[in-house]
Motif scaffolding. Structure first.
Motif, mmCIF file in Angstrom:
data_model
loop_
_atom_site.group_PDB
_atom_site.id
_atom_site.type_symbol
_atom_site.label_atom_id
_atom_site.label_comp_id
_atom_site.label_asym_id
_atom_site.label_seq_id
_atom_site.Cartn_x
_atom_site.Cartn_y
_atom_site.Cartn_z
ATOM 1 N N ALA A 22 12.047 22.638 31.048
ATOM 2 C CA ALA A 22 11.452 24.107 31.734
ATOM 3 C C ALA A 22 10.771 23.227 32.855
ATOM 4 O O ALA A 22 10.447 24.111 34.473
ATOM 5 N N GLN A 53 14.237 24.089 35.371
ATOM 6 C CA GLN A 53 13.614 25.856 35.543
ATOM 7 C C GLN A 53 12.853 25.988 36.912
ATOM 8 O O GLN A 53 12.809 27.264 37.670
ATOM 9 N N ASP A 54 12.159 25.545 36.484
ATOM 10 C CA ASP A 54 10.607 25.951 37.278
ATOM 11 C C ASP A 54 11.064 24.868 38.798
ATOM 12 O O ASP A 54 10.577 26.018 39.554
ATOM 13 N N PHE A 81 13.879 27.802 40.230
ATOM 14 C CA PHE A 81 13.591 29.430 40.123
ATOM 15 C C PHE A 81 12.737 29.524 40.440
ATOM 16 O O PHE A 81 11.898 30.111 40.577
ATOM 17 N N ARG A 82 12.260 29.603 39.107
ATOM 18 C CA ARG A 82 10.751 30.061 39.020
ATOM 19 C C ARG A 82 9.508 29.664 39.556
ATOM 20 O O ARG A 82 9.092 30.900 40.253
ATOM 21 N N GLU A 83 9.481 28.353 39.811
ATOM 22 C CA GLU A 83 8.463 27.955 40.739
ATOM 23 C C GLU A 83 9.455 27.721 43.001
ATOM 24 O O GLU A 83 8.329 28.009 43.658
ATOM 25 N N ARG A 110 10.599 28.950 46.570
ATOM 26 C CA ARG A 110 9.857 30.512 46.840
ATOM 27 C C ARG A 110 11.030 30.341 48.701
ATOM 28 O O ARG A 110 11.218 28.578 48.712
ATOM 29 N N ARG A 120 16.811 22.935 46.905
ATOM 30 C CA ARG A 120 15.853 22.974 45.965
ATOM 31 C C ARG A 120 16.385 21.722 44.876
ATOM 32 O O ARG A 120 14.821 21.035 44.993
ATOM 33 N N ARG A 124 5.184 36.579 46.772
ATOM 34 C CA ARG A 124 6.210 36.395 45.605
ATOM 35 C C ARG A 124 5.982 38.087 45.597
ATOM 36 O O ARG A 124 5.403 39.315 45.057
ATOM 37 N N ARG A 183 9.636 41.032 40.184
ATOM 38 C CA ARG A 183 10.810 40.988 39.797
ATOM 39 C C ARG A 183 11.130 42.348 38.426
ATOM 40 O O ARG A 183 10.284 42.530 37.801
ATOM 41 N N GLU A 202 12.292 43.761 35.705
ATOM 42 C CA GLU A 202 12.353 43.135 33.837
ATOM 43 C C GLU A 202 13.802 43.330 34.013
ATOM 44 O O GLU A 202 14.475 43.805 34.491
ATOM 45 N N TYR A 203 14.039 42.559 33.160
ATOM 46 C CA TYR A 203 15.781 42.764 31.798
ATOM 47 C C TYR A 203 16.729 44.195 31.571
ATOM 48 O O TYR A 203 17.490 44.343 31.729
#
Length: 196
Positions: free
Chosen positions: A7, A10-11, A14-16, A18, A137, A183, A186, A188-189
């Motif tokens: 996780a 991943q952050d 991608f997730r965190e 910017r 990143r 932000r 986004r 959704e799937y």
């Protein structure tokens, strides 16, 4: 989870992560840039082509020339980022393809005409830019990719031979105070993915 990276990774990627709009004055070293490139050069492209070319803007003189080509909203951050990279497509990228290409016989000859070369080179260089941003990143840095500039002016200033064409300008460094704009949402799937 179906992902194999943890996780925190991943952050980070991608997730965190910017797009940074301000940076600290901590320098970005050539060693950091080489480590980033040495990682992302293995990412996939069509026919393993590598049309991306990167110009690191370090001197005050080159920085001023670049800032003069940037849109008004990008001038200040381009002038103050620790490192700025001009990323471009090499329109003669096909010259670096292997002569013997067992999986794609005749691939090098297929790009003899510029009309075939430019869209393929631009597509693959754009993929490489995405990988480069992820690599930045992964190095714990932030990237600020921009498209607000005078492309013809940058090409004239930095790529006078006409063999390279700018695709983006990327500010690189550690994020500074007030680096993040809000932000945008986004999709959704189920708004993006369909199955046929």
């Amino acid at each position: 989870m179906s992902l194999v990276i943890d996780a925190a990774t991943q952050d980070l990627l991608f997730r965190e992560a910017r797009t940074a709009n301000t940076f600290t004055d901590e320098p970005v070293t050539d060693e950091q840039v080489q480590a980033i490139y040495d990682l992302v050069k293995y990412a996939p492209t069509a026919m393993n082509s590598q049309p991306l070319r990167i110009v690191l803007v370090r001197s005050d003189e080159a920085r001023e020339r670049l800032v003069n080509q940037m849109g008004d909203g990008n001038k200040a951050k381009t002038g103050s980022a620790p490192l700025v990279a001009i990323v471009a497509v090499d329109t003669d990228f096909h010259e670096h393809l292997p002569t013997q290409f067992p999986h794609y016989p005749g691939a090098k000859d297929a790009f003899a005409e510029e009309d075939a070369r430019i869209p393929t080179g631009s597509f693959n260089a754009s993929l490489q830019i995405g990988y480069l941003i992820i690599g930045i990143r992964a190095a714990g840095l932030a990237a600020g990719p921009m498209a607000g500039y005078d492309a013809e002016g940058i090409n004239k200033e930095f790529f006078g031979d006409g063999k390279h064409r700018v695709l983006a300008v990327i500010n690189i460094g550690r994020p500074g105070e007030g680096a993040w704009f809000p932000r945008n949402p986004r999709l959704e799937y189920d708004q993006v993915v369909t199955t046929v």
